[in-house]
Design a protein around this motif. Structure first.
Motif, PDB file in Angstrom:
ATOM      1  N   ALA A  73       0.837  -1.205   0.000  1.00  0.00           N
ATOM      2  CA  ALA A  73       0.000   0.000   0.000  1.00  0.00           C
ATOM      3  C   ALA A  73       0.872   1.255   0.000  1.00  0.00           C
ATOM      4  CB  ALA A  73      -0.917  -0.018   1.223  1.00  0.00           C
ATOM      5  N   SER A  74       1.906   1.249   0.842  1.00  0.00           N
ATOM      6  CA  SER A  74       2.801   2.399   0.895  1.00  0.00           C
ATOM      7  C   SER A  74       3.569   2.563  -0.409  1.00  0.00           C
ATOM      8  CB  SER A  74       3.772   2.230   2.068  1.00  0.00           C
ATOM      9  OG  SER A  74       4.713   3.266   2.098  1.00  0.00           O
ATOM     10  N   GLY A  75       3.968   1.431  -0.980  1.00  0.00           N
ATOM     11  CA  GLY A  75       4.714   1.480  -2.231  1.00  0.00           C
ATOM     12  C   GLY A  75       3.893   2.069  -3.361  1.00  0.00           C
ATOM     13  N   ARG A  76       2.612   1.705  -3.408  1.00  0.00           N
ATOM     14  CA  ARG A  76       1.757   2.267  -4.460  1.00  0.00           C
ATOM     15  C   ARG A  76       1.615   3.786  -4.291  1.00  0.00           C
ATOM     16  NH1 ARG A  76      -1.054  -2.676  -3.752  1.00  0.00           N
ATOM     17  NH2 ARG A  76      -2.393  -1.752  -2.142  1.00  0.00           N
ATOM     18  N   ARG A  77       1.444   4.214  -3.032  1.00  0.00           N
ATOM     19  CA  ARG A  77       1.319   5.667  -2.797  1.00  0.00           C
ATOM     20  C   ARG A  77       2.619   6.387  -3.145  1.00  0.00           C
ATOM     21  NH1 ARG A  77      -1.147   3.750   1.991  1.00  0.00           N
ATOM     22  NH2 ARG A  77       0.771   4.208   3.162  1.00  0.00           N
ATOM     23  N   ASN A  78       3.730   5.812  -2.692  1.00  0.00           N
ATOM     24  CA  ASN A  78       5.022   6.433  -2.997  1.00  0.00           C
ATOM     25  C   ASN A  78       5.304   6.438  -4.493  1.00  0.00           C
ATOM     26  OD1 ASN A  78       5.541   6.915  -0.301  1.00  0.00           O
ATOM     27  ND2 ASN A  78       6.683   5.002  -0.008  1.00  0.00           N
ATOM     28  N   GLY A  79       4.880   5.350  -5.150  1.00  0.00           N
ATOM     29  CA  GLY A  79       5.098   5.273  -6.588  1.00  0.00           C
ATOM     30  C   GLY A  79       4.365   6.375  -7.333  1.00  0.00           C
ATOM     31  N   ILE A  80       3.124   6.605  -6.929  1.00  0.00           N
ATOM     32  CA  ILE A  80       2.335   7.673  -7.571  1.00  0.00           C
ATOM     33  C   ILE A  80       3.002   9.034  -7.329  1.00  0.00           C
ATOM     34  CG2 ILE A  80       0.128   8.888  -7.512  1.00  0.00           C
ATOM     35  CD1 ILE A  80      -1.182   6.192  -6.809  1.00  0.00           C
ATOM     36  N   ALA A  81       3.418   9.240  -6.051  1.00  0.00           N
ATOM     37  CA  ALA A  81       4.047  10.530  -5.719  1.00  0.00           C
ATOM     38  C   ALA A  81       5.364  10.717  -6.451  1.00  0.00           C
ATOM     39  CB  ALA A  81       4.259  10.618  -4.208  1.00  0.00           C
ATOM     40  N   ILE A  82       6.181   9.654  -6.517  1.00  0.00           N
ATOM     41  CA  ILE A  82       7.487   9.757  -7.173  1.00  0.00           C
ATOM     42  C   ILE A  82       7.328   9.982  -8.669  1.00  0.00           C
ATOM     43  CG2 ILE A  82       9.562   8.434  -7.777  1.00  0.00           C
ATOM     44  CD1 ILE A  82       9.370   7.140  -4.989  1.00  0.00           C
ATOM     45  N   ILE A  91      16.538   6.914 -11.181  1.00  0.00           N
ATOM     46  CA  ILE A  91      15.420   6.719 -10.249  1.00  0.00           C
ATOM     47  C   ILE A  91      14.322   5.885 -10.906  1.00  0.00           C
ATOM     48  CG2 ILE A  91      13.563   7.917  -9.013  1.00  0.00           C
ATOM     49  CD1 ILE A  91      15.510  10.226  -8.553  1.00  0.00           C
ATOM     50  N   GLY A  92      14.054   6.131 -12.178  1.00  0.00           N
ATOM     51  CA  GLY A  92      13.037   5.354 -12.890  1.00  0.00           C
ATOM     52  C   GLY A  92      13.390   3.876 -12.970  1.00  0.00           C
ATOM     53  N   ILE A  93      14.677   3.580 -13.210  1.00  0.00           N
ATOM     54  CA  ILE A  93      15.125   2.180 -13.268  1.00  0.00           C
ATOM     55  C   ILE A  93      14.966   1.508 -11.914  1.00  0.00           C
ATOM     56  CG2 ILE A  93      17.145   0.691 -13.550  1.00  0.00           C
ATOM     57  CD1 ILE A  93      18.105   2.671 -15.726  1.00  0.00           C
ATOM     58  N   LYS A  94      15.347   2.216 -10.841  1.00  0.00           N
ATOM     59  CA  LYS A  94      15.235   1.639  -9.498  1.00  0.00           C
ATOM     60  C   LYS A  94      13.784   1.368  -9.135  1.00  0.00           C
ATOM     61  CE  LYS A  94      19.478   3.409  -7.394  1.00  0.00           C
ATOM     62  NZ  LYS A  94      20.018   2.063  -7.092  1.00  0.00           N
ATOM     63  N   ILE A  95      12.874   2.237  -9.541  1.00  0.00           N
ATOM     64  CA  ILE A  95      11.447   2.018  -9.260  1.00  0.00           C
ATOM     65  C   ILE A  95      10.963   0.753  -9.967  1.00  0.00           C
ATOM     66  CG2 ILE A  95       9.124   2.930  -9.641  1.00  0.00           C
ATOM     67  CD1 ILE A  95      10.287   5.725  -9.215  1.00  0.00           C
ATOM     68  N   ASP A  96      11.356   0.603 -11.236  1.00  0.00           N
ATOM     69  CA  ASP A  96      10.942  -0.598 -11.994  1.00  0.00           C
ATOM     70  C   ASP A  96      11.506  -1.874 -11.382  1.00  0.00           C
ATOM     71  OD1 ASP A  96       9.548   0.993 -13.746  1.00  0.00           O
ATOM     72  OD2 ASP A  96      11.208   1.131 -15.192  1.00  0.00           O
ATOM     73  N   ILE A 100      13.957   7.731  -2.258  1.00  0.00           N
ATOM     74  CA  ILE A 100      13.442   8.951  -1.631  1.00  0.00           C
ATOM     75  C   ILE A 100      14.593   9.915  -1.351  1.00  0.00           C
ATOM     76  CG2 ILE A 100      12.346   9.858   0.463  1.00  0.00           C
ATOM     77  CD1 ILE A 100      10.680   7.269   0.524  1.00  0.00           C
ATOM     78  N   SER A 101      15.728   9.379  -0.896  1.00  0.00           N
ATOM     79  CA  SER A 101      16.897  10.225  -0.637  1.00  0.00           C
ATOM     80  C   SER A 101      17.402  10.874  -1.920  1.00  0.00           C
ATOM     81  CB  SER A 101      17.997   9.385   0.014  1.00  0.00           C
ATOM     82  OG  SER A 101      19.155  10.146   0.226  1.00  0.00           O
ATOM     83  N   MET A 102      17.436  10.072  -3.016  1.00  0.00           N
ATOM     84  CA  MET A 102      17.873  10.622  -4.297  1.00  0.00           C
ATOM     85  C   MET A 102      16.917  11.704  -4.787  1.00  0.00           C
ATOM     86  SD  MET A 102      19.069   7.146  -6.307  1.00  0.00           S
ATOM     87  CE  MET A 102      19.414   8.033  -7.824  1.00  0.00           C
ATOM     88  N   MET A 103      15.611  11.474  -4.621  1.00  0.00           N
ATOM     89  CA  MET A 103      14.625  12.466  -5.032  1.00  0.00           C
ATOM     90  C   MET A 103      14.796  13.748  -4.229  1.00  0.00           C
ATOM     91  SD  MET A 103      12.477  11.363  -7.429  1.00  0.00           S
ATOM     92  CE  MET A 103      11.050  12.397  -7.148  1.00  0.00           C
ATOM     93  N   ARG A 104      14.926  13.588  -2.915  1.00  0.00           N
ATOM     94  CA  ARG A 104      15.059  14.773  -2.056  1.00  0.00           C
ATOM     95  C   ARG A 104      16.327  15.552  -2.403  1.00  0.00           C
ATOM     96  NH1 ARG A 104      15.010  12.343   2.411  1.00  0.00           N
ATOM     97  NH2 ARG A 104      12.784  12.584   2.900  1.00  0.00           N
ATOM     98  N   SER A 105      17.417  14.822  -2.607  1.00  0.00           N
ATOM     99  CA  SER A 105      18.690  15.473  -2.924  1.00  0.00           C
ATOM    100  C   SER A 105      18.609  16.214  -4.256  1.00  0.00           C
ATOM    101  CB  SER A 105      19.807  14.436  -2.944  1.00  0.00           C
ATOM    102  OG  SER A 105      21.032  15.022  -3.299  1.00  0.00           O
ATOM    103  N   ALA A 106      17.991  15.536  -5.255  1.00  0.00           N
ATOM    104  CA  ALA A 106      17.891  16.165  -6.578  1.00  0.00           C
ATOM    105  C   ALA A 106      17.032  17.420  -6.531  1.00  0.00           C
ATOM    106  CB  ALA A 106      17.320  15.169  -7.575  1.00  0.00           C
TER     107      ALA A 106
END
Length: 561
Positions: free
Chosen positions: A452-461, A477-482, A529-535
């Motif tokens: 459930a958390s992953g789906r929410r985070n996925g949508i947000a990311i 980041i896209g590769i890591k999500i996949d 999440i760390s990579m997103m925040r840093s970027a």
């Protein structure tokens, strides 16, 4: 069970259609079904119940039942802790069962198997007869006479094909002046026989005093209603002979072993002999041992046959003609294992043998004439923590043979005390299983919440990804999500029955793998999440810096003006 009024219309129509078929055709269909399926069919209707419970159908189904291998391990001590008895069924496709056999208690010892029935020696005052497939079982009072020094190796079980009578044989230890002699030269001068349904055990004298040590080391086997076991005969070429007991006539006979004396290797130790069944025939396996053959310590509750260090080849002879007592050498196996399981050694066209590494292998027997090599090895299972020297192997069928017809016999007993998993000695074992189940519950909850958390985070990311200017970071980041989201494993329902030792170990390995996988997923999510925040922080910082530069340029222009 549904009543006729409450059954769905479709189900009533299907049953009506099937019951319109001729009775013999329904029976022929039922003969092809497994016991577990037939047990569910019994309560469908009166006609099916009548067919499946008919003794002739039970006998016919038994004849058509496919043969399996039943591998049994008795209760033993591992690193000072008790390890329960266990049984594993291996089918014709060489796949093994996963669930434990409910009718086998943690302290039971398997004495024999016949037509789907098991004869189990318990540590209480009873012998247990159980149908592995149906779950039916009876507790029978043990023979009281000379009970001191009794052991599960002194019992055997079989059925005569013409009388259909099931009989338990007990080799009665001789006592001298009321004392039991725990020596290797134990003798017996009588056997005790119990026929299922009778009121008591009966004593039958043997023609002579026979070696109990041979029975301990090689056990007894039942083939076509006759019990066979080895006894000592010091004047014979092999210093052994085969004794028989006809379950129908209840008479003894002796069969001499081959006149050919096996050739011993120089420097080898004494020769050992085992009686086995191969392809429905009596077989004698013999091999030379190492000179300093170690014997294992006497176990609590009785003597366990020693693990044999085989020196040289393993010869296997089969009795081709009982009337003429004609033997033929079937195999001469090079480089055999150190333990020869029994009473059934060969299953189908393969031989199954354990290794010191606590693994069970199947081998094809390759070679010409009787000179044979073990070839095309395939690992079947890992049976640790059990020891290979305690393993027993049976040819087994799942059957509908009923035991309720014997429940009113005079020696049928109800266990007088707590037994099996209720005993205090198994509390620690049960607690460990409970911990495993709790761990699975935690893992399943974490995975459920993580999905459930992953789906929410996925949508947000995915919503934030287009705002990242750096192409390399966005792609990474896209590769890591996949890579992460397809790795959430499916949640399979937990079985209601306990696992056998093989499946239990696999289940523990799966649990550790799931926990490791979950940890790697959570770490990867944290990394994303760390990579997103840093970027995003870098972009905000860059924007602020650019805005400051622009503002400074504007102020400089105003000054010039």
């Amino acid at each position: 069970m549904f009543s006729e009024e409450t059954k769905p219309k479709k189900q009533r129509n299907e049953e009506c259609f099937i019951n319109c078929l001729p009775g013999d055709l329904i029976e022929r269909i039922f003969l092809r079904l497994r016991v577990s399926t037939l047990l569910r069919c019994i309560d469908v209707c009166k006609q099916w119940h009548k067919i499946i419970r008919d003794p002739q159908f039970v006998a016919s189904h038994l004849q058509h039942a496919p043969h399996c291998a039943l591998v049994f391990f008795p209760q033993e001590s591992v690193s000072g802790e008790p390890c329960p008895a266990d049984a594993i069924v291996i089918d014709g496709a060489w796949s093994h069962s996963k669930c434990a056999v409910p009718v086998i208690g943690p302290d039971d010892f398997l004495c024999g198997s016949c037509n789907g029935l098991l004869c189990l020696y318990t540590k209480t005052s009873t012998i247990k007869i159980a149908n592995l497939a149906t779950g039916e079982h009876l507790h029978l009072e043990k023979p009281v006479k000379n009970s001191r020094g009794d052991h599960f190796l002194f019992y055997s079980f079989g059925c005569h094909p013409s009388t259909k009578e099931y009989k338990i044989i007990h080799f009665l230890v001789d006592h001298v002046k009321g004392c039991y002699r725990p020596h290797d030269d134990n003798k017996f001068s009588a056997i005790q026989v119990y026929t299922l349904g009778d009121e008591k055990w009966r004593d039958i004298r043997t023609p002579e005093s026979l070696s109990l040590n041979c029975v301990k080391n090689s056990s007894a086997i039942n083939v076509d209603g006759i019990m066979y076991w080895l006894t000592e005969d010091m004047v014979a070429s092999w210093q052994h002979a085969v004794m028989t007991f006809d379950l129908n006539e209840e008479s003894f006979a002796r069969i001499e072993l081959p006149a050919v004396v096996p050739e011993d290797c120089a420097g080898g130790g004494p020769r050992r002999y085992w009686i086995r069944e191969i392809d429905g025939k009596i077989s004698i396996a013999t091999a030379q041992t190492y000179p300093s053959q170690p014997r294992r310590l006497v176990a609590k509750g009785g003597i366990i046959p020693p693990l044999v260090n085989v020196f040289g080849d393993l010869q296997i002879w089969t009795l081709d003609n009982k009337a003429e007592q004609r033997w033929n050498q079937k195999y001469n196996i090079q480089y055999p294992p150190d333990y020869i399981p029994g009473p059934n050694l060969v299953h189908g066209d393969k031989i199954i043998l354990p290794s010191f590494g606590c693994s069970l292998y199947s081998y094809e027997l390759l070679g010409e004439n009787f000179h044979t090599k073990l070839g095309k090895m395939a690992k079947l299972l890992d049976f640790s923590p059990h020891k290979p020297g305690n393993m027993k192997s049976y040819i087994f069928v799942k059957s509908l043979v009923r035991l309720d017809v014997y429940k009113n016999a005079g020696i049928v007993r109800r266990p007088k005390q707590r037994e099996g998993w209720e005993l205090k000695k198994w509390e620690t074992w049960e607690q460990e299983l409970s911990k495993n189940e709790k761990s699975w519950s935690v893992v399943h909850k974490d995975e459920h919440d993580g999905n459930a958390s992953g789906r929410r985070n996925g949508i947000a990311i995915n919503a934030l990804l287009p705002h990242i200017v750096d192409d390399e970071i966005r792609k990474e980041i896209g590769i890591k999500i996949d890579q992460i989201f397809p790795n959430f494993p499916d949640q399979q329902p937990r079985p209601l029955r306990r696992f056998n030792c093989v499946a239990q170990r696999q289940d523990m390995e799966n649990l550790l793998a799931r926990m490791k996988n979950w940890n790697s997923i959570t770490k990867a999510m944290d990394t994303i999440i760390s990579m997103m925040r840093s970027a995003l922080e870098d972009q905000v910082g860059a924007s602020s810096s650019n805005a400051g530069i622009s503002q400074n340029h504007g102020e400089g222009d105003d000054t010039k003006t």
